[in-house]
Scaffold this motif. Structure first.
Motif, PDB file in Angstrom:
ATOM      1  N   LYS A 150       4.003  14.870  -8.924  1.00 28.59           N
ATOM      2  CA  LYS A 150       5.801  14.919 -10.524  1.00 28.59           C
ATOM      3  C   LYS A 150       6.266  15.217  -8.653  1.00 28.59           C
ATOM      4  CE  LYS A 150       3.560  15.474 -13.552  1.00 28.59           C
ATOM      5  NZ  LYS A 150       2.961  14.412 -14.313  1.00 28.59           N
ATOM      6  N   LYS A 151       6.128  14.578  -7.404  1.00 30.69           N
ATOM      7  CA  LYS A 151       6.908  14.255  -6.443  1.00 30.69           C
ATOM      8  C   LYS A 151       6.537  13.055  -5.357  1.00 30.69           C
ATOM      9  CE  LYS A 151       8.457  18.676  -5.741  1.00 30.69           C
ATOM     10  NZ  LYS A 151       8.582  20.797  -4.982  1.00 30.69           N
ATOM     11  N   PRO A 152       7.559  12.308  -4.759  1.00 22.75           N
ATOM     12  CA  PRO A 152       7.203  11.542  -3.882  1.00 22.75           C
ATOM     13  C   PRO A 152       6.660  12.254  -2.481  1.00 22.75           C
ATOM     14  CG  PRO A 152       9.610  11.395  -4.035  1.00 22.75           C
ATOM     15  CD  PRO A 152       8.822  11.777  -4.639  1.00 22.75           C
ATOM     16  N   SER A 153       5.876  11.802  -1.822  1.00 21.81           N
ATOM     17  CA  SER A 153       5.588  12.995  -0.457  1.00 21.81           C
ATOM     18  C   SER A 153       5.801  11.654   0.897  1.00 21.81           C
ATOM     19  CB  SER A 153       4.058  12.946   0.071  1.00 21.81           C
ATOM     20  OG  SER A 153       3.513  13.252   0.969  1.00 21.81           O
ATOM     21  N   VAL A 154       6.184  12.091   2.144  1.00 20.62           N
ATOM     22  CA  VAL A 154       6.464  11.540   3.220  1.00 20.62           C
ATOM     23  C   VAL A 154       5.055  11.181   3.835  1.00 20.62           C
ATOM     24  CG1 VAL A 154       7.585  11.716   5.821  1.00 20.62           C
ATOM     25  CG2 VAL A 154       9.286  11.948   3.623  1.00 20.62           C
ATOM     26  N   SER A 176       1.461  -1.456   0.287  1.00 20.76           N
ATOM     27  CA  SER A 176      -0.101  -0.291   0.339  1.00 20.76           C
ATOM     28  C   SER A 176       0.624   1.392   0.335  1.00 20.76           C
ATOM     29  CB  SER A 176      -0.897   0.375   1.285  1.00 20.76           C
ATOM     30  OG  SER A 176      -2.039   1.503   1.019  1.00 20.76           O
ATOM     31  N   LEU A 177       1.928   1.247   0.981  1.00 20.84           N
ATOM     32  CA  LEU A 177       2.533   2.435   0.763  1.00 20.84           C
ATOM     33  C   LEU A 177       3.492   2.930  -0.028  1.00 20.84           C
ATOM     34  CD1 LEU A 177       5.655   2.828   4.029  1.00 20.84           C
ATOM     35  CD2 LEU A 177       5.743   3.509   1.524  1.00 20.84           C
ATOM     36  N   LEU A 178       3.280   1.550  -1.057  1.00 19.25           N
ATOM     37  CA  LEU A 178       5.002   1.427  -2.405  1.00 19.25           C
ATOM     38  C   LEU A 178       3.419   2.564  -3.675  1.00 19.25           C
ATOM     39  CD1 LEU A 178       6.471  -1.728  -2.495  1.00 19.25           C
ATOM     40  CD2 LEU A 178       7.124   0.927  -1.836  1.00 19.25           C
ATOM     41  N   CYS A 220       1.494   6.680  -6.685  1.00 18.80           N
ATOM     42  CA  CYS A 220       0.478   7.607  -7.444  1.00 18.80           C
ATOM     43  C   CYS A 220       0.858   9.060  -6.981  1.00 18.80           C
ATOM     44  CB  CYS A 220      -0.685   7.152  -7.064  1.00 18.80           C
ATOM     45  SG  CYS A 220      -1.637   5.340  -6.816  1.00 18.80           S
ATOM     46  N   ASP A 221       1.159   9.237  -5.833  1.00 18.37           N
ATOM     47  CA  ASP A 221       2.123  10.431  -5.474  1.00 18.37           C
ATOM     48  C   ASP A 221       2.821  10.903  -6.989  1.00 18.37           C
ATOM     49  OD1 ASP A 221       0.372  11.388  -3.234  1.00 18.37           O
ATOM     50  OD2 ASP A 221       2.313  11.424  -1.805  1.00 18.37           O
ATOM     51  N   MET A 222       3.522  10.037  -6.933  1.00 17.31           N
ATOM     52  CA  MET A 222       5.035  11.054  -7.876  1.00 17.31           C
ATOM     53  C   MET A 222       3.834  10.518  -9.559  1.00 17.31           C
ATOM     54  SD  MET A 222       7.840   8.273  -6.953  1.00 17.31           S
ATOM     55  CE  MET A 222       8.970   8.490  -8.166  1.00 17.31           C
TER      56      MET A 222
END
Length: 488
Positions: free
Chosen positions: A267-271, A254-256, A261-263
């Motif tokens: 366009k950025k991976p969010s913590v 799920s985290l991956l 989806c965020d990327m």
């Protein structure tokens, strides 16, 4: 020296694991969500947010041992609730744990069961608090907690776990996807409607004050979930091991998926996005953990990393009604939606072997040819949603209109935050009166930063040593006031 006290029904291994699992779940609330809430809110709300969770944990325990445990797991009174009563005598604490309405007994004492079930009730309240942060009147919260545990939580617990009508019909909720997550997500959203929104400034600038604290809390939450799902067979069994492994597999998937989806979209991976994906994975696997296979856990992780993402980032931002309701931490999306997804996945992916290992007679889910399980899962979810919509509203209205206690803080308290409500500040950095407002979370935008001052994330953190003597003079109060600080 007292003699050893032994009983024929006591399995010390089961008792040890059950107490360990309960302690892991307790750590998810305090300090897990306490730290997460303190870090994810603006610093002016750090104390209040953490204290809401801290208080909820304590108030739930007293409510639980005085009357609520027996409502959830005691003798039949109605098809959806047991008879209320205390569990406070030594004889009760030492006797064997039994669930009379479910005709089940465990190989450990009642005191272990009471504590184990308490930590689940407590984390439900703490999760719900996430929807109310940043504006709920603390006095109203103090009254809301025992009322909601009594009239809402115990109903779901008895109906699904304690031997109530949903349990009898064959609805599967392995470890709380319905009892805990659908209920807290629904109640949080409904409660947010009754309380009203935060200040506009707090909604517009909702940056966390400490993302590393958020990650610490999230890490405790993830690992603590080993006890959350691993403890529900009520034994140190093979199914407990399967539940722990499946929990972690689904959460990682799920985290991956959420991060991808965020990327793609932002366009950025969010913590913070990764943390949300972690939470939805944990929530979605909860009703299914020990009854699905590993491949089913991967499927659930994929669903929980995409469907709640769409719910939060598309529906939550484009549908007017969802923008209107100020669910501070998106509890509706991460718990209600994810819990519903997980519950329906039980109907699809439950295996015959998993159900048997958990002690159920259900012939698996749709993949095993038992399509009826999908209907049963939907039926159970709709009951929990409807009950929480009605009773959360009734409790909120009782507090507001009968007790005449405001649900929302006053405007002055909303502006000041922790200092006005508790007389305390989360971060006391030193005797610098000029920057005292920063301790309350009143950030300064870069465009308002004074000459010679360094800005970082909109908050002033010090003076530029290269600014020159002129500014040094004004900053010490000997100038014409150019060192005055502008508040947002």
């Amino acid at each position: 020296m007292a003699a050893n006290f032994t009983t024929p029904w006591l399995d010390t291994g089961d008792n040890a694991w059950q107490l360990t699992a309960a302690s892991l779940v307790a750590l998810q609330s305090v300090p897990g969500l306490v730290v997460l809430y303190a870090g994810i809110m603006r610093s002016k709300w750090a104390i209040n947010s953490a204290f809401m969770a801290f208080y909820g944990f304590a108030a739930t325990l007293i409510t639980w041992v005085l009357w609520a445990y027996k409502m959830g797991f005691g003798i039949y009174m109605l098809p959806f609730v047991g008879r209320p009563g205390p569990v406070v005598t030594m004889a009760q604490e030492l006797e064997q744990s039994c669930l009379p309405s479910a005709a089940l007994c465990q190989n450990f004492p009642l005191s272990t069961m009471v504590y184990f079930q308490f930590v689940f009730a407590a984390i439900t309240i703490v999760i719900m608090a996430g929807a109310f942060l940043g504006r709920m009147n603390f006095h109203a919260w103090m009254i809301f907690v025992p009322l909601w545990i009594t009239f809402s939580y115990t109903i779901g617990a008895y109906s699904l776990w304690g031997g109530g009508f949903l349990f009898q019909r064959g609805v599967i909720d392995y470890s709380g996807g319905y009892v805990i997550h659908i209920s807290s997500g629904t109640a949080g959203f409904v409660g947010a409607h009754w309380i009203g929104p935060r200040l506009a400034a707090d909604r517009e600038d909702s940056r966390p004050n400490n993302i590393l604290c958020v990650l610490i809390g999230a890490g405790i939450l993830w690992i603590g979930w080993n006890g959350f799902n691993g403890g529900d067979p009520y034994a140190a069994s093979a199914d407990a091991g399967a539940a722990v492994l499946n929990t972690n597999v689904a959460t990682a998937m799920s985290l991956l998926c959420w991060t991808i989806c965020d990327m793609i979209y932002y366009k950025k991976p969010s913590v913070l996005g990764a943390v949300q994906g972690m939470v939805t994975g944990l929530v979605a696997i909860t009703p299914a953990a020990g009854v699905v296979a590993g491949w089913g856990a991967i499927c659930i992780g994929f669903a929980s990393g995409t469907i709640p993402w769409l719910s939060m980032n598309i529906m939550g931002k484009k549908v007017a009604y969802f923008r209107k309701i100020d669910d501070t931490l998106g509890v509706f999306h991460t718990h209600m939606v994810a819990g519903f997804v997980g519950g329906m996945c039980v109907g699809l992916f439950a295996t015959v072997e998993g159900c048997a290992a958990f002690g159920l007679t259900n012939p698996g889910g749709a993949i095993e040819g038992n399509g009826k399980q999908v209907y049963l899962q939907l039926y159970g979810a709709l009951f929990v949603i409807a009950w929480n919509m009605v009773w959360t509203s009734l409790i909120m209205c009782f507090i507001k209109y009968v007790l005449r206690i405001p649900l929302r803080m006053s405007e002055a308290e909303l502006l000041a935050g922790d200092d006005a409500i508790h007389g305390e500040a989360a971060y006391v950095l030193g005797p610098c009166e000029a920057h005292e407002h920063l301790l309350a979370g009143h950030y300064i935008k870069r465009s308002e930063t004074g000459p010679g001052e360094l800005g970082m994330g909109g908050a002033i953190i010090g003076h530029d040593p290269h600014a020159g003597a002129a500014h040094e003079k004004s900053a010490t109060g000997n100038g014409t006031g150019s060192s005055e600080i502008k508040h947002d």
